[in-house]
Design an enzyme around this catalytic site. Structure first.
Site, PDB file in Angstrom:
ATOM      1  N   GLU A 108      13.866 -13.191  -8.973  1.00 42.23           N
ATOM      2  CA  GLU A 108      13.662 -12.107  -7.990  1.00 42.23           C
ATOM      3  C   GLU A 108      14.171 -10.778  -8.524  1.00 42.23           C
ATOM      4  O   GLU A 108      13.543  -9.734  -8.322  1.00 42.23           O
ATOM      5  CB  GLU A 108      14.352 -12.436  -6.654  1.00 42.23           C
ATOM      6  CG  GLU A 108      13.836 -13.671  -5.947  1.00 42.23           C
ATOM      7  CD  GLU A 108      12.446 -13.521  -5.331  1.00 42.23           C
ATOM      8  OE1 GLU A 108      11.811 -12.472  -5.476  1.00 42.23           O
ATOM      9  OE2 GLU A 108      11.991 -14.510  -4.713  1.00 42.23           O
ATOM     10  N   ARG A 161      11.429  -7.796  -9.014  1.00 42.86           N
ATOM     11  CA  ARG A 161      11.543  -6.688  -8.054  1.00 42.86           C
ATOM     12  C   ARG A 161      12.311  -5.510  -8.648  1.00 42.86           C
ATOM     13  O   ARG A 161      11.878  -4.363  -8.539  1.00 42.86           O
ATOM     14  CB  ARG A 161      12.235  -7.156  -6.768  1.00 42.86           C
ATOM     15  CG  ARG A 161      11.485  -8.291  -6.089  1.00 42.86           C
ATOM     16  CD  ARG A 161      12.061  -8.613  -4.725  1.00 42.86           C
ATOM     17  NE  ARG A 161      11.606  -9.935  -4.291  1.00 42.86           N
ATOM     18  CZ  ARG A 161      11.371 -10.284  -3.033  1.00 42.86           C
ATOM     19  NH1 ARG A 161      11.550  -9.420  -2.053  1.00 42.86           N
ATOM     20  NH2 ARG A 161      10.980 -11.508  -2.735  1.00 42.86           N
ATOM     21  N   ASP A 172       3.001 -20.686  -9.106  1.00 42.50           N
ATOM     22  CA  ASP A 172       2.062 -19.551  -9.122  1.00 42.50           C
ATOM     23  C   ASP A 172       2.146 -18.555 -10.283  1.00 42.50           C
ATOM     24  O   ASP A 172       1.255 -18.472 -11.138  1.00 42.50           O
ATOM     25  CB  ASP A 172       2.115 -18.799  -7.775  1.00 42.50           C
ATOM     26  CG  ASP A 172       3.530 -18.488  -7.261  1.00 42.50           C
ATOM     27  OD1 ASP A 172       4.496 -18.682  -8.018  1.00 42.50           O
ATOM     28  OD2 ASP A 172       3.663 -18.034  -6.106  1.00 42.50           O
ATOM     29  N   GLU A 223      -0.649 -11.577  -0.845  1.00 38.72           N
ATOM     30  CA  GLU A 223      -1.566 -12.261  -1.784  1.00 38.72           C
ATOM     31  C   GLU A 223      -3.042 -12.152  -1.418  1.00 38.72           C
ATOM     32  O   GLU A 223      -3.905 -12.048  -2.303  1.00 38.72           O
ATOM     33  CB  GLU A 223      -1.182 -13.743  -1.928  1.00 38.72           C
ATOM     34  CG  GLU A 223       0.144 -13.992  -2.642  1.00 38.72           C
ATOM     35  CD  GLU A 223       1.380 -13.724  -1.791  1.00 38.72           C
ATOM     36  OE1 GLU A 223       1.237 -13.667  -0.543  1.00 38.72           O
ATOM     37  OE2 GLU A 223       2.486 -13.575  -2.349  1.00 38.72           O
TER      38      GLU A 223
HETATM   39  C1  DMJ Z   1       6.354 -11.699  -4.234  1.00 37.40           C
HETATM   40  O1  DMJ Z   1       7.725 -11.504  -4.358  1.00 37.40           O
HETATM   41  C2  DMJ Z   1       5.734 -12.000  -5.564  1.00 37.40           C
HETATM   42  O2  DMJ Z   1       4.373 -11.743  -5.479  1.00 37.40           O
HETATM   43  C3  DMJ Z   1       5.978 -13.408  -6.026  1.00 37.40           C
HETATM   44  O3  DMJ Z   1       5.280 -13.735  -7.195  1.00 37.40           O
HETATM   45  C4  DMJ Z   1       5.676 -14.431  -4.964  1.00 37.40           C
HETATM   46  N1  DMJ Z   1       5.386 -13.878  -3.704  1.00 37.40           N
HETATM   47  C5  DMJ Z   1       6.101 -12.768  -3.196  1.00 37.40           C
HETATM   48  C6  DMJ Z   1       5.394 -12.173  -2.001  1.00 37.40           C
HETATM   49  O4  DMJ Z   1       4.768 -13.079  -1.185  1.00 37.40           O
END
Ligand code: DMJ
Length: 419
Positions: A44, A48, A177, A311
């Site tokens: 994270e 971010r 993902d 998404e």
């Molecule tokens: C985000 O923090 C990023 O896109 C991450 O890869 C997974 N999903 C969250 C938002 O839903």
């Protein structure tokens, strides 16, 4: 730590909100401090904070963002001190002590976490000349390449002490993902020279298509979850990003399958739109089923929430860029109106607990990705293609744009100069 401020910087810049951007910059200069005695998620913080700071640097040219990104990255490096070099999920910023989530299969690290560092870490080496970042992520790649994959699939869990897979669960949603996303984007970001990344992506997607992608009885294409050899016919909101990923990867796919992958992206976009359209609020649930007559709807109460996730809108935007089919703008506008109607509160925007209730309650949280991703992708959906063209910019998984690196002019450690 001001995640909302850092995550929102590039969105402010792109939207031309330069006074607010300056306010954010000022806050970062005065207050953003990484010496805190706090345990943070490596993933994270990378997507971010480091992603947000790097994008702010590239867009504005302000050195402070680069300096802060590098300071923070230094604090994450102790997380890689494991027997295998696969990083811990969490690290204490002050002590450097790392550990994994208690719930993750037998002490494992998570594929989508240790597999979503490549873009930012390559940029850090490029900007600083320090090989450490690049070496860390290339080591992860090499280790994964040597491992057997059950049915050609990557399990979500890998033990950083033993180097063995944990439970054989595979997902294109949560826990898996962005690992797949970063394989494709590593190739794009390298000006398509990192063919190893492209091949790894193609092989992974081929196995996913074979084992995880199905059509429902009424013909909706969905991506299920693989659990120990069994396909769970459930798709997460998170998985909806894959429509955009397939479209983005169409060009350059093997065996002349570009048309096939663009079509697959369109089918996923359609399914995810259905998951929104079949609710009362016209906002999508966290997860939806394709089972016993139920299609694209949530069944369990704890899967009916919408927490301002991006998404589905992300996929609309990529599909818009590649097709210019007006339905993607129409679908994005429906989502924007629903967010404004049902999620707007006096202090900002909030998630809602049940998208099937005409009387929803709020969760009282504005996730930082709402400003970083959801609003940015909506804005781009209604902007012209020359705002951040995809030939020049690659978006990290938190929607932070990083420039394509023209590898011919760069020497990364361990790679031959390609002049
Ligand atoms: C985000 O923090 C990023 O896109 C991450 O890869 C997974 N999903 C969250 C938002 O839903």
């Amino acid at each position: 730590m001001g995640a909302t401020i850092v995550d929102a910087l590039d969105t402010l810049f792109i939207m031309g909100l330069h006074d607010e951007f300056k306010d954010g910059q000022e806050w970062i200069v005065q207050n953003l401090d990484f010496g805190v005695n706090a345990e943070v998620s490596v993933f994270e913080v990378n997507i971010r904070f480091i992603g947000g700071l790097l994008a702010a640097y590239y867009l504005s040219g302000q050195e402070v963002f680069k300096v802060k990104a590098v300071q923070l990255a230094e604090k994450l490096l102790p997380a890689f001190n494991t027997p295998t070099g696969i990083p811990w999920a969490m690290v204490n910023l002050k002590s450097g002590v790392g550990r994994n989530w208690g719930w993750a299969s037998a002490g494992s690290s998570i594929l989508a976490e240790f597999g979503t560092l490549h873009m930012e870490f390559v940029h850090l080496t490029y900007l600083t000349g320090n090989p450490a970042y690049y070496q860390k992520v290339m080591h992860i790649r090499k280790l994964l390449a040597k491992m057997d994959r059950p049915n050609g699939l990557y399990p979500n869990y890998l033990n950083p002490r033993t180097g063995r897979w944990g439970q054989h669960h595979t997902s294109v949603g949560g826990l898996g993902d962005s690992f797949y996303e970063y394989l494709l984007k590593a190739w794009l970001m390298s000006d398509k020279t990192d063919t190893e990344a492209r091949k790894t992506y193609d092989d992974a997607i081929e196995a996913i298509e074979r084992h995880l992608i199905r059509k429902s009885n009424s013909g909706l294409t969905f991506i299920g979850e693989w659990k120990n050899g069994h396909l769970e016919r459930k798709m997460g909101h998170l998985t909806c990003f894959a429509g955009g990923m397939f479209a983005l990867g169409a060009d350059g796919s093997p065996d002349d399958k570009a048309g096939h992958y663009l079509q697959l992206g369109a089918e996923i976009a359609h399914t995810c739109h259905e998951s929104y359209d079949r609710t009362v609020l016209k906002l999508g649930p966290e997860a939806f089923k394709f089972d016993s007559g139920l299609e694209a709807v949530a069944v369990r109460q704890n899967e009916k929430y919408y927490i301002l996730r991006p998404e589905v809108i992300e996929t609309y935007w990529y599909m818009w860029r590649f097709t210019h089919d007006p339905k993607y703008r129409q679908w994005g506008w429906e989502a924007a109106q629903a967010i404004d109607k049902y999620c707007r509160v006096s202090g900002g925007f909030s998630g809602v607990k049940d998208v099937y209730s005409s009387n929803p309650t709020y969760d009282d949280v504005q996730q930082s990705f709402f400003l970083a991703e959801t609003l940015k992708y909506l804005y781009l959906l209604f902007s012209s293609d020359d705002l951040l063209p995809l030939e020049s910019w690659v978006f990290n998984t938190e929607a932070h744009p990083l420039p394509v690196l023209h590898m011919a002019n760069i020497t990364l450690p361990g790679s031959e100069p390609q002049r």
